[in-house]
Design a protein around this motif. Structure first.
Motif, PDB file in Angstrom:
ATOM      1  N   ASN A   1      70.798 -45.258  75.687  1.00 39.58           N
ATOM      2  CA  ASN A   1      69.733 -45.348  74.610  1.00 39.58           C
ATOM      3  C   ASN A   1      69.868 -44.131  73.542  1.00 39.58           C
ATOM      4  N   GLU A   2      69.939 -42.886  73.991  1.00 44.72           N
ATOM      5  CA  GLU A   2      70.331 -41.851  73.143  1.00 44.72           C
ATOM      6  C   GLU A   2      71.405 -42.191  72.208  1.00 44.72           C
ATOM      7  N   LEU A   3      72.347 -42.473  72.488  1.00 43.20           N
ATOM      8  CA  LEU A   3      73.652 -42.731  71.550  1.00 43.20           C
ATOM      9  C   LEU A   3      73.114 -43.931  70.527  1.00 43.20           C
ATOM     10  N   ARG A   4      72.446 -44.877  71.052  1.00 44.76           N
ATOM     11  CA  ARG A   4      72.116 -46.013  70.188  1.00 44.76           C
ATOM     12  C   ARG A   4      71.077 -45.566  69.221  1.00 44.76           C
ATOM     13  N   ALA A   5      70.277 -44.549  69.671  1.00 47.10           N
ATOM     14  CA  ALA A   5      69.217 -44.158  68.662  1.00 47.10           C
ATOM     15  C   ALA A   5      69.623 -43.212  67.643  1.00 47.10           C
ATOM     16  N   GLY A   6      70.821 -42.485  67.940  1.00 46.84           N
ATOM     17  CA  GLY A   6      71.301 -41.409  67.440  1.00 46.84           C
ATOM     18  C   GLY A   6      71.977 -41.675  66.148  1.00 46.84           C
ATOM     19  N   SER A   7      73.019 -40.557  65.673  1.00 45.70           N
ATOM     20  CA  SER A   7      73.837 -40.723  64.480  1.00 45.70           C
ATOM     21  C   SER A   7      75.237 -41.256  64.754  1.00 45.70           C
ATOM     22  N   VAL A   8      75.593 -41.532  66.170  1.00 43.77           N
ATOM     23  CA  VAL A   8      77.056 -42.100  66.627  1.00 43.77           C
ATOM     24  C   VAL A   8      77.277 -43.172  65.850  1.00 43.77           C
ATOM     25  N   THR A   9      78.345 -43.138  65.229  1.00 46.25           N
ATOM     26  CA  THR A   9      78.653 -44.609  64.466  1.00 46.25           C
ATOM     27  C   THR A   9      79.626 -45.511  65.392  1.00 46.25           C
ATOM     28  N   ASP A  10      80.870 -44.590  66.062  1.00 47.47           N
ATOM     29  CA  ASP A  10      81.887 -45.256  66.455  1.00 47.47           C
ATOM     30  C   ASP A  10      82.077 -44.588  68.077  1.00 47.47           C
ATOM     31  N   VAL A  11      82.383 -45.451  69.339  1.00 44.91           N
ATOM     32  CA  VAL A  11      82.792 -44.898  70.192  1.00 44.91           C
ATOM     33  C   VAL A  11      84.212 -45.666  70.773  1.00 44.91           C
ATOM     34  N   VAL A  12      84.955 -44.330  71.164  1.00 46.28           N
ATOM     35  CA  VAL A  12      86.452 -44.790  71.360  1.00 46.28           C
ATOM     36  C   VAL A  12      86.474 -44.647  72.784  1.00 46.28           C
ATOM     37  N   ASN A  13      86.757 -45.730  73.692  1.00 49.97           N
ATOM     38  CA  ASN A  13      87.116 -45.819  75.045  1.00 49.97           C
ATOM     39  C   ASN A  13      88.503 -45.474  75.373  1.00 49.97           C
ATOM     40  N   ILE A  14      88.926 -44.437  75.934  1.00 52.72           N
ATOM     41  CA  ILE A  14      90.333 -44.290  76.170  1.00 52.72           C
ATOM     42  C   ILE A  14      90.637 -44.401  77.621  1.00 52.72           C
ATOM     43  N   GLY A  15      91.304 -45.469  77.992  1.00 45.66           N
ATOM     44  CA  GLY A  15      91.539 -45.910  79.353  1.00 45.66           C
ATOM     45  C   GLY A  15      92.594 -46.897  79.232  1.00 45.66           C
ATOM     46  N   ILE A  16      93.020 -47.365  80.682  1.00 49.99           N
ATOM     47  CA  ILE A  16      94.201 -48.353  80.815  1.00 49.99           C
ATOM     48  C   ILE A  16      93.884 -49.070  81.948  1.00 49.99           C
ATOM     49  N   GLY A  17      94.682 -50.500  81.848  1.00 49.89           N
ATOM     50  CA  GLY A  17      94.388 -51.256  83.142  1.00 49.89           C
ATOM     51  C   GLY A  17      92.694 -51.479  83.420  1.00 49.89           C
ATOM     52  N   GLY A  18      92.485 -51.386  84.607  1.00 50.75           N
ATOM     53  CA  GLY A  18      91.067 -51.685  84.753  1.00 50.75           C
ATOM     54  C   GLY A  18      90.013 -50.787  84.287  1.00 50.75           C
ATOM     55  N   SER A  19      90.207 -49.676  83.551  1.00 50.19           N
ATOM     56  CA  SER A  19      89.535 -48.812  82.855  1.00 50.19           C
ATOM     57  C   SER A  19      89.401 -49.008  81.275  1.00 50.19           C
ATOM     58  N   ASP A  20      90.196 -50.301  81.118  1.00 46.37           N
ATOM     59  CA  ASP A  20      90.258 -50.692  79.812  1.00 46.37           C
ATOM     60  C   ASP A  20      89.751 -52.233  79.344  1.00 46.37           C
ATOM     61  N   LEU A  21      90.483 -52.900  80.421  1.00 44.82           N
ATOM     62  CA  LEU A  21      90.473 -54.359  79.931  1.00 44.82           C
ATOM     63  C   LEU A  21      89.144 -55.141  80.305  1.00 44.82           C
ATOM     64  N   GLY A  22      88.324 -54.757  81.073  1.00 47.14           N
ATOM     65  CA  GLY A  22      87.084 -55.076  81.326  1.00 47.14           C
ATOM     66  C   GLY A  22      86.148 -55.033  80.355  1.00 47.14           C
ATOM     67  N   PRO A  23      85.805 -53.757  79.873  1.00 46.41           N
ATOM     68  CA  PRO A  23      84.960 -53.436  78.916  1.00 46.41           C
ATOM     69  C   PRO A  23      85.652 -53.995  77.449  1.00 46.41           C
TER      70      PRO A  23
ATOM     71  N   TRP B   1      85.430 -46.820  96.583  1.00 45.31           N
ATOM     72  CA  TRP B   1      85.409 -48.127  97.068  1.00 45.31           C
ATOM     73  C   TRP B   1      85.101 -49.053  95.787  1.00 45.31           C
ATOM     74  N   VAL B   2      85.189 -48.713  94.528  1.00 43.55           N
ATOM     75  CA  VAL B   2      85.217 -49.596  93.294  1.00 43.55           C
ATOM     76  C   VAL B   2      86.905 -49.635  93.004  1.00 43.55           C
ATOM     77  N   GLY B   3      87.386 -50.388  93.037  1.00 40.70           N
ATOM     78  CA  GLY B   3      88.654 -50.732  92.685  1.00 40.70           C
ATOM     79  C   GLY B   3      88.999 -50.735  91.247  1.00 40.70           C
ATOM     80  N   GLY B   4      89.833 -50.129  90.811  1.00 39.55           N
ATOM     81  CA  GLY B   4      90.096 -50.055  88.998  1.00 39.55           C
ATOM     82  C   GLY B   4      89.598 -51.435  88.199  1.00 39.55           C
ATOM     83  N   ARG B   5      90.356 -52.346  88.884  1.00 38.73           N
ATOM     84  CA  ARG B   5      90.472 -54.010  88.216  1.00 38.73           C
ATOM     85  C   ARG B   5      88.924 -54.339  88.449  1.00 38.73           C
ATOM     86  N   TYR B   6      88.020 -53.875  89.282  1.00 44.14           N
ATOM     87  CA  TYR B   6      86.747 -54.319  89.797  1.00 44.14           C
ATOM     88  C   TYR B   6      85.650 -53.546  89.164  1.00 44.14           C
ATOM     89  N   SER B   7      86.123 -52.643  88.021  1.00 43.60           N
ATOM     90  CA  SER B   7      85.002 -51.465  87.692  1.00 43.60           C
ATOM     91  C   SER B   7      84.135 -51.585  86.637  1.00 43.60           C
TER      92      SER B   7
END
Ligand code: F6P
Length: 527
Positions: A121-143, A244-250
């Motif tokens: 909520n804070e970020l959506r209300a603020g001045s951030v224009t871009d979010v870069v998610n850095i991750g791979i496999g399950g830390s990337d493909l889902g989102p 107990w949260v697997g990467g590809r289930y996260s």
């Protein structure tokens, strides 16, 4: 059991799927499963009542229901790593207690969800224009998959996803971004993955090199909170999750933060609720009326019984363009294993190769092989009854028509006689025969179709949970541990050793001839 199923398959070898519809008017409804407002139709397959009963017996014999209950109860079913498997707790919105080693995990899950929502909520209300998610496999493909899938709901900052260690990925992503209004999410369960840590360091330098403070600009999502702190990320910007949260289930927990920032906490909760609805159905519905179970049994029939080595996932939903890639990790990293729980060889093949592209694009690329190639590719179609663009309803009608046409064409095919009729006016004699043979479609090729009203957050949650549970059921039947991934380790170890050889700091003398030749070529052309 497997021999009995193979016997049933052999007895049906020459039977046409179409004939099953002719014999049974109620076939379509009988060989379908409904869950809420979703319909899974598996009637265009060779399954009949006897085969289905045998497959359900197989599931019962493999104690699928008992194993399922053990998973939901927090037992350590990931036996090679000694871990529970509880991604379902991340979408357990009514907070019914879930115990691991006697302690309820829900208070912490919900507290983390609330913290994520506050930050989103804070970020959506603020001045951030871009979010870069850095991750791979399950830390990337889902989102990344869900961000594209839910673009009509994205009303927050733009999101970008950097995964590849190839510098091209981060360079192209950062190009044009403003360091003053961009924030980075370092998504890594282990916080040690070389690709992610390399990209994160590059992002950090990119910020610093532009004279901008890194303060508050980096967020960490990890099970390894100590490492995230060492990396210099303040505690209020670290979102943890348990092993107990697997990467590809996260994607349901902190790894979904980029998605939550994009669509907002309310729609993210709708996504969780969709997943939870599928969980309830999976736990409660009898096996033959259980969507994940039947999706899995159809998969087992096609792969392990009939021997079809691949399956195509074909969403007639352009926004699901990344779903095949997401499912490749989910299914192949989970069930691509050669030994059963006790370490002995599998009795049958491991899970299939999963691949696909959205329709209608695939039709103009690889469907040729699906229709006329010598190997059978079972196809899994999916399509929404309506799109998000009411003004473009005529596009959507064409999309649906194409989806339904493909499954019909795969089943019906075109006989030699029909093909002769197609070319009768153009050719004669032997040439007519030759030309006709090129236009024959064998048909009798199986497919399933999943239909849903609209690809909204809850529906996406249902679809992802459906496939997660399908993987579970197939894994249970194959007696595989679907929750480890030892097969990714060897390549990582060898890459670590090869690094200094690529940079010339170490000698490649003990490598095989091919590797030495390739290294020599690289060294000769590094410029
Ligand atoms: O190498 C495979 C793998 O461990 C996947 O299972 C995982 O999703 C991916 O790497 C990323 O791991 P991490 O989130 O720890 O960076």
């Amino acid at each position: 059991m497997w021999d009995d199923l193979k016997g049933l398959a052999a007895a049906r070898k020459d039977r046409r799927i179409e004939s099953l519809f002719a014999e049974d008017e109620g076939r379509a409804a009988d060989f379908s499963v409904r869950m809420g407002d979703m319909l899974f139709d598996y009637s265009k397959t060779q399954l009949d009542a006897e085969v289905r009963a045998a497959l359900v017996d197989l599931a019962e014999g493999c104690e699928v229901a008992k194993r399922r209950d053990a998973m939901f109860a927090g037992q350590k079913i990931n036996e090679t790593e000694g871990r529970a498997v509880l991604h379902t707790a991340l979408r357990n919105l009514d907070a019914a207690p879930v115990l691991v080693d006697g302690a309820d995990v829900m208070p912490e899950v919900l507290e983390t969800l609330t913290r994520m929502e506050e930050l989103a909520n804070e970020l959506r209300a603020g001045s951030v224009t871009d979010v870069v998610n850095i991750g791979i496999g399950g830390s990337d493909l889902g989102p990344a998959m869900a961000y594209r899938a839910l673009s009509p709901y994205c009303d927050g900052p733009r999101c970008h996803f950097v995964s590849n260690v190839d510098g091209a990925d981060i360079a192209d992503t950062l190009d044009g971004l403003d360091p003053e209004t961009t924030i980075f999410i370092i998504a890594s369960k282990t916080f040690t993955t070389i690709e992610t840590m390399t990209n994160a360091r590059t992002a950090w330098d990119w910020i610093e090199d532009r004279g901008v403070s890194t303060e508050g600009r980096f967020i960490a999502l990890s099970s390894n909170q100590g490492k995230a702190a060492q990396w210099g990320i303040s505690a209020d910007r670290v979102f943890g999750f348990e092993d107990w949260v697997g990467g590809r289930y996260s994607m349901w927990g902190p790894i979904g933060l980029s998605l939550m920032i994009a669509i907002g906490p309310e729609d993210f909760r709708a996504f969780l609720a969709g997943g939870q609805e599928m969980d309830r159905h999976f736990r409660d519905a009898p096996l033959s009326e259980n969507m994940p179970v039947m999706l899995a049994l159809v998969g087992i029939w096609h792969n392990q019984v009939l021997g079809h080595a691949t399956r195509a996932v074909l969403p007639y939903d352009d926004r699901l363009a990344r779903l095949p890639a997401y499912l490749q990790q989910l299914e192949m990293e989970s069930n691509g294993k050669g030994v059963s729980m006790d370490g002995s060889d599998l009795a049958v093949n491991s899970g299939p190769v999963v691949w696909g592209e959205p329709g209608t694009n695939g039709q103009h690329a690889f469907y040729q092989l699906i229709h006329q190639g010598t190997r059978v590719v079972p196809c899994e179609f999916m399509v929404a009854a309506r799109g998000h663009e009411p003004a473009l309803a005529h596009h959507h009608a064409l999309l649906i028509a194409n989806c339904l046409a493909q499954s019909e064409a795969l089943m019906r095919g075109r006989s030699l006689d029909e093909a002769r009729g197609k070319v009768a006016g153009q050719f004669e004699g032997a040439e007519l025969e030759r030309q006709a043979r090129h236009r024959v479609f064998p048909g009798n090729r199986p497919s399933t179709t999943l239909v849903y009203p609209l690809l909204d957050p809850a529906t996406l949650g249902r679809i992802v949970a459906l496939y997660e549970h399908r993987v579970f059921v197939e894994g249970a039947i194959l007696d595989i541990n679907s929750y480890d991934q030892w097969g990714v380790e060897l390549g990582k170890e060898l890459a670590t050793a090869l690094g200094p050889m690529v940079s010339g700091e170490a000698d490649a003398g003990d490598k095989d001839g091919s590797t030495r030749q390739l290294l020599a070529f690289v060294h000769g052309n590094m410029g």
